[in-house]
Design a protein around this motif. Sequence first.
Motif, short mmCIF file in Angstrom:
data_model
loop_
_atom_site.label_atom_id
_atom_site.label_comp_id
_atom_site.label_asym_id
_atom_site.label_seq_id
_atom_site.Cartn_x
_atom_site.Cartn_y
_atom_site.Cartn_z
N LYS A 153 -26.14 -7.32 -26.74
CA LYS A 153 -25.19 -8.43 -26.70
C LYS A 153 -23.74 -7.97 -26.88
N GLY A 154 -23.54 -6.64 -26.90
CA GLY A 154 -22.19 -6.11 -27.06
C GLY A 154 -21.73 -6.02 -28.50
N GLN A 155 -22.62 -6.20 -29.44
CA GLN A 155 -22.29 -6.09 -30.86
C GLN A 155 -22.55 -4.65 -31.34
N PHE A 156 -21.65 -4.18 -32.17
CA PHE A 156 -21.79 -2.83 -32.73
C PHE A 156 -22.05 -2.93 -34.22
N THR A 157 -22.90 -2.03 -34.69
CA THR A 157 -23.10 -1.84 -36.12
C THR A 157 -22.75 -0.39 -36.39
N VAL A 158 -21.78 -0.18 -37.26
CA VAL A 158 -21.31 1.18 -37.58
C VAL A 158 -21.57 1.44 -39.05
N SER A 159 -22.24 2.55 -39.32
CA SER A 159 -22.48 2.99 -40.69
C SER A 159 -21.66 4.26 -40.90
N ALA A 160 -20.79 4.25 -41.88
CA ALA A 160 -19.93 5.40 -42.16
C ALA A 160 -20.11 5.82 -43.62
N LEU A 161 -20.44 7.08 -43.81
CA LEU A 161 -20.64 7.63 -45.15
C LEU A 161 -19.73 8.83 -45.32
N PHE A 162 -18.92 8.82 -46.37
CA PHE A 162 -17.98 9.90 -46.64
C PHE A 162 -18.37 10.63 -47.90
N ASN A 163 -18.25 11.95 -47.87
CA ASN A 163 -18.51 12.78 -49.05
C ASN A 163 -17.53 13.95 -49.01
N THR A 164 -17.08 14.41 -50.19
CA THR A 164 -16.16 15.55 -50.23
C THR A 164 -16.95 16.85 -50.16
N ASP A 165 -16.27 17.90 -49.75
CA ASP A 165 -16.88 19.23 -49.72
C ASP A 165 -17.16 19.70 -51.13
N ASN A 166 -18.20 20.46 -51.29
CA ASN A 166 -18.52 21.12 -52.57
C ASN A 166 -18.60 20.16 -53.74
N ASN A 167 -19.15 19.00 -53.52
CA ASN A 167 -19.28 18.04 -54.62
C ASN A 167 -20.44 18.50 -55.50
N GLY A 168 -20.13 18.94 -56.72
CA GLY A 168 -21.14 19.50 -57.60
C GLY A 168 -21.91 18.46 -58.39
N ASP A 169 -21.59 17.21 -58.22
CA ASP A 169 -22.25 16.16 -58.98
C ASP A 169 -23.17 15.38 -58.06
N ASN A 170 -24.31 14.95 -58.57
CA ASN A 170 -25.27 14.20 -57.75
C ASN A 170 -24.95 12.72 -57.63
N ALA A 171 -23.88 12.28 -58.26
CA ALA A 171 -23.52 10.86 -58.21
C ALA A 171 -23.19 10.41 -56.79
N TYR A 172 -22.76 11.34 -55.94
CA TYR A 172 -22.43 10.96 -54.57
C TYR A 172 -23.65 10.39 -53.83
N LYS A 173 -24.83 10.74 -54.31
CA LYS A 173 -26.06 10.29 -53.64
C LYS A 173 -26.27 8.78 -53.77
N VAL A 174 -25.65 8.17 -54.77
CA VAL A 174 -25.85 6.73 -54.96
C VAL A 174 -24.76 5.89 -54.30
N VAL A 175 -23.76 6.56 -53.72
CA VAL A 175 -22.71 5.82 -53.03
C VAL A 175 -23.26 5.40 -51.67
N PRO A 176 -23.33 4.09 -51.40
CA PRO A 176 -23.91 3.63 -50.13
C PRO A 176 -22.92 3.80 -48.98
N PRO A 177 -23.42 3.86 -47.76
CA PRO A 177 -22.51 3.93 -46.61
C PRO A 177 -21.81 2.57 -46.42
N MET A 178 -20.66 2.62 -45.76
CA MET A 178 -19.96 1.39 -45.39
C MET A 178 -20.57 0.93 -44.08
N VAL A 179 -20.95 -0.31 -43.99
CA VAL A 179 -21.57 -0.85 -42.78
C VAL A 179 -20.67 -1.96 -42.24
N LEU A 180 -20.26 -1.80 -40.99
CA LEU A 180 -19.38 -2.78 -40.34
C LEU A 180 -20.06 -3.27 -39.07
N LYS A 181 -19.86 -4.55 -38.77
CA LYS A 181 -20.43 -5.15 -37.57
C LYS A 181 -19.33 -5.87 -36.82
N GLY A 182 -19.39 -5.79 -35.49
CA GLY A 182 -18.41 -6.50 -34.68
C GLY A 182 -18.47 -6.05 -33.24
#
Length: 195
Positions: free
Chosen positions: A27-56
């Motif tokens: 139908k011409g609709q897009f769903t975009v999932s974007a997940l950002f993480n920094t290099d060399n992140n030594g902490d596992n907390a980044y694993k619980v950050v959800p991706p940003m989901v946009l629709k349009g």
Amino acid sequence: MKTNFFQNIADLNVPGNWKIAIHADDKGQFTVSALFNTDNNGDNAYKVVPPMVLKGTAQEMDEGFFDTIEQPVQETAGLFHNMEAYLKGLEEAKKLSKMEQDKKAQELKNKQQAKTKSNEEGIEVSEPKESKEEKKKRYDDAMKQIAELNDRCKYEEAIALLPSAEDYPEKQKELENKLADLTRKKEQLAAMKLF
């Protein structure tokens, strides 16, 4: 066809890893999932950050994608940077603490060896006393390190390095005030992180 997609990512000025998934329906609709993480992140907390989901639609994505993700990505990058800095500081504090413990253990061992040797030989040996200059230098060095940690908002590490009032009874009031000040700042920083 020219696009400025990658220039827009560069303009965010947050180096790191991107995982972007794009789904287009019939139908011409897009769903975009974007997940950002920094290099060399030594902490596992980044694993619980959800991706940003946009629709349009394609036009909505072209017009609003980067405006929508800019602030969350900046906040995420700041969080990950703070976590990395915290972990490095914590590791440094552990090393300093370990060095101090090793130094004290070695001094105790040397004293015990000297005492044992003197007892075997029947000689009385007095324990070496730290000179006032050495004691003052040790105190001044510790306070300098604490000031540097305070400037970098590393209050917990600064508190850990604070000399004991038992070792410096003439500085007891100053040490108590410094402890109260660092504790207050640590609590304020923790409260700010909640928002």
